[in-house]
Design an enzyme around this catalytic site. Structure first.
Site, short mmCIF file in Angstrom:
data_model
loop_
_atom_site.label_atom_id
_atom_site.label_comp_id
_atom_site.label_asym_id
_atom_site.label_seq_id
_atom_site.Cartn_x
_atom_site.Cartn_y
_atom_site.Cartn_z
N GLY A 11 37.10 -42.80 -46.97
CA GLY A 11 37.92 -43.70 -47.77
C GLY A 11 39.25 -43.10 -48.20
O GLY A 11 40.27 -43.80 -48.24
N ASN A 12 39.28 -41.79 -48.49
CA ASN A 12 40.53 -41.20 -48.98
C ASN A 12 41.61 -41.15 -47.90
O ASN A 12 42.79 -41.01 -48.20
CB ASN A 12 40.29 -39.81 -49.56
N LYS A 127 21.93 -51.57 -50.30
CA LYS A 127 23.33 -51.14 -50.35
C LYS A 127 24.18 -52.18 -51.06
O LYS A 127 24.36 -53.30 -50.58
CB LYS A 127 23.86 -50.91 -48.94
N LYS A 212 29.20 -45.46 -41.83
CA LYS A 212 30.18 -45.06 -40.82
C LYS A 212 29.93 -43.64 -40.27
O LYS A 212 30.28 -43.34 -39.13
CB LYS A 212 31.62 -45.21 -41.31
N LYS A 274 26.38 -37.84 -44.25
CA LYS A 274 27.21 -36.97 -43.41
C LYS A 274 26.38 -35.81 -42.85
O LYS A 274 26.43 -35.50 -41.67
CB LYS A 274 28.41 -36.41 -44.19
P1 ADP Z 1 33.94 -40.75 -47.60
O1 ADP Z 1 34.75 -41.92 -48.05
O2 ADP Z 1 34.73 -39.71 -46.90
O3 ADP Z 1 32.70 -41.14 -46.86
P2 ADP Z 1 32.26 -40.12 -49.88
O4 ADP Z 1 32.81 -40.27 -51.26
O5 ADP Z 1 31.30 -41.12 -49.39
O6 ADP Z 1 33.53 -40.00 -48.94
O7 ADP Z 1 31.58 -38.68 -49.74
C1 ADP Z 1 32.29 -37.48 -50.03
C2 ADP Z 1 32.01 -37.04 -51.45
O8 ADP Z 1 30.66 -36.56 -51.56
C3 ADP Z 1 32.81 -35.87 -51.94
O9 ADP Z 1 34.08 -36.27 -52.39
C4 ADP Z 1 31.94 -35.30 -53.08
O10 ADP Z 1 32.37 -35.81 -54.33
C5 ADP Z 1 30.56 -35.86 -52.80
N1 ADP Z 1 29.47 -34.89 -52.68
C6 ADP Z 1 28.20 -35.14 -53.04
N2 ADP Z 1 27.41 -34.10 -52.82
C7 ADP Z 1 28.19 -33.13 -52.29
C8 ADP Z 1 27.94 -31.80 -51.83
N3 ADP Z 1 26.71 -31.27 -51.89
N4 ADP Z 1 28.97 -31.08 -51.33
C9 ADP Z 1 30.22 -31.61 -51.28
N5 ADP Z 1 30.52 -32.87 -51.70
C10 ADP Z 1 29.53 -33.63 -52.19
MG MG Z 2 31.16 -42.47 -47.65
#
Ligand code: ADP
Ligand code: MG
Length: 313
Positions: A11-12, A127, A212, A274
Site C-alpha cells: 500500500g505505501n 476479511k 496480494k 508475506k
Molecule cells: P503492505 O501494504 O505492504 O502489504 P502491510 O501493512 O500489510 O503492508 O504489512 C507490512 C507491515 O507489517 C509493516 O509496516 C509492519 O508494521 C507490520 N508488521 C507486523 N509484524 C511484523 C514483523 N514481525 N516484522 C516487521 N513488520 C511487521
Molecule cells: Mg498487506
C-alpha cells in the site's frame, strides 16, 4: 545473472488519495526502473485496498442518489482498480524508462485468479473491506444487497466481510508469459487478482479478496521466477516486532520461518501472509528465494546489503 522476478508492491508504494497515489507512484517507478536497468525481467503485482474501497463506496453512494446506478459487485470493482492502478504505473514507468534510455514497453493485464470454491474461507468470511457502518445502516445494506455479509469489526463498527481464499491458478498466465518473453514489463494480479471459481467449464466470479502476497507468490511459481520481492513499509522482518527485545532478521530458512510463525511473531493480515507466501515459494522449487524489504531499499536489498532474505531449508 539475469533474474526473473515478481515484485509485490504494498500500500505505501501507491498511497491512498488521488494526489498521494500520483506522488507515491512517481517514487515507486524510480525504484522499479532501477531494477529493470540492472537487467531483471519483472512482473509487478500490487495491492488495491484503498482504491477498491473507494470504487465500491462511490457506486454505493451513487446508487442511493440515482436508482438507475447499481452498486458495483466486488469482482468488477477489483477489475476497475487493476485498470486504474495499472494505468498510473504504466504511465509513470514508461516515462521513467524513456528518461533512462531503456526501450521497453509496459502493459497491464486484467487478471483473474482461480480459487477453490470449497476453500474453507468461503464458509466463514472474515476479511473486512470498505467503510464502517452503524448496526442499522449495515442491516439496511445487507437487505438491499443479497449475498453481502456485514459483521462487527473489533469495535470499529460494522463492515462488509468477504472470504480470503488461497490462489490456485492464474487464468491469464500464458498472456503474462508471452509478454515477458517479448521483453515487456507486465503488471498483473493487481489487488491479488479477480477471484474466480471454475464452474461448468467456465469461470464464475467469487465474492472474495485474494491476498496480494499469496497471489504474487503463486504467480512467481507459475512463471518460474527465481525471485519474489515483497516491497512493503519496513526494511526487514522482525521477531518480537515492536517490543523491547525486537530483533531484525537478515536471513531465514523456510523452516525457521515456520517456527517464528508458530510463535506468533507476524501480524495477521500484514506480515504473516508475506512470510507464509515466502516460505511456500522457496519450497516450490530448488533455487528460489524471496526478499522482503522496503521500496526505498529495494536495490540495496537485491545487492544483499539489507532486507530479509528467505531461502529453502
Ligand atoms: P503492505 O501494504 O505492504 O502489504 P502491510 O501493512 O500489510 O503492508 O504489512 C507490512 C507491515 O507489517 C509493516 O509496516 C509492519 O508494521 C507490520 N508488521 C507486523 N509484524 C511484523 C514483523 N514481525 N516484522 C516487521 N513488520 C511487521
Ligand atoms: Mg498487506
Amino acid at each position: 545473472m539475469k533474474k526473473r522476478m515478481v515484485l509485490a508492491l504494498g500500500g505505501n508504494a501507491l498511497g491512498g488519495s488521488l494526489a498521494e497515489q500520483q506522488a507515491a507512484v512517481e517514487g515507486t517507478v524510480k525504484a522499479i526502473a532501477g531494477l529493470i536497468a540492472e537487467g531483471s525481467d519483472l512482473v509487478i503485482v500490487h495491492g488495491n485496498g484503498p482504491q477498491v474501497g473507494n470504487i465500491s463506496l462511490a457506486f454505493e453512494a451513487a446508487s442511493k442518489a440515482e436508482p438507475s446506478v447499481e452498486p458495483m459487485p466486488l469482482d468488477v470493482s477489483v477489475a476497475m482498480s487493476q485498470g486504474w492502478i495499472g494505468f498510473d504505473i504504466q504511465r509513470c514507468l514508461c516515462g521513467e524508462l524513456r528518461r533512462r534510455g531503456i526501450n521497453k514497453s509496459v502493459a497491464t493485464v486484467i487478471t483473474q485468479v482461480v480459487v477453490d470454491g470449497n476453500d474453507t474461507s468461503f464458509k466463514e468470511p472474515t476479511k473486512p473491506i470498505g467503510p464502517s457502518y452503524t448496526e442499522s445502516e449495515a442491516a439496511a445494506i445487507a437487505r438491499r444487497r443479497p449475498g453481502v455479509i456485514m459483521r462487527e469489526d473489533s469495535g470499529r463498527g460494522f463492515r462488509q466481510v468477504v472470504a480470503s481464499p488461497k490462489p490456485v491458478d492464474v487464468v491469464e498466465k500464458d498472456v503474462i508469459a508471452s509478454l515477458m518473453a517479448g521483453g515487456h514489463v507486465v503488471i498483473a494480479c493487481g489487488g491479488g487478482g479477480i477471484p474466480v471459481v471454475r464452474k461448468n467449464g467456465g469461470l464464475e466470479a467469487a465474492p472474495a479478496v485474494i491476498d496480494k502476497d499469496f497471489a504474487g507468490g503463486k504467480l512467481a511459481e507459475i512463471i518460474d521466477a527465481d525471485l519474489l520481492v515483497i516491497l512493503t513499509a519496513v526494511e526487514k522482518v522482525a521477531i518480537n516486532f515492536g517490543k523491547p527485545d525486537q530483533r531484525w532478521i537478515s536471513e531465514m530458512t523456510a523452516g525457521e520461518a515456520d517456527g517464528y510463525i508458530a510463535q506468533g511473531h507476524f501480524a495477521k493480515g500484514s506480515m504473516l501472509p508475506k512470510v507464509q507466501a515466502a516460505a511456500q515459494f522457496v519450497r516450490s522449487k530448488q533455487g528460489r528465494s524471496v526478499l522482503i524489504t522496503s521500496l526505498e531499499r529495494a536495490l540495496d536489498g537485491l545487492a544483499g546489503k539489507t532486507g530479509t532474505k528467505i531461502i529453502d531449508g
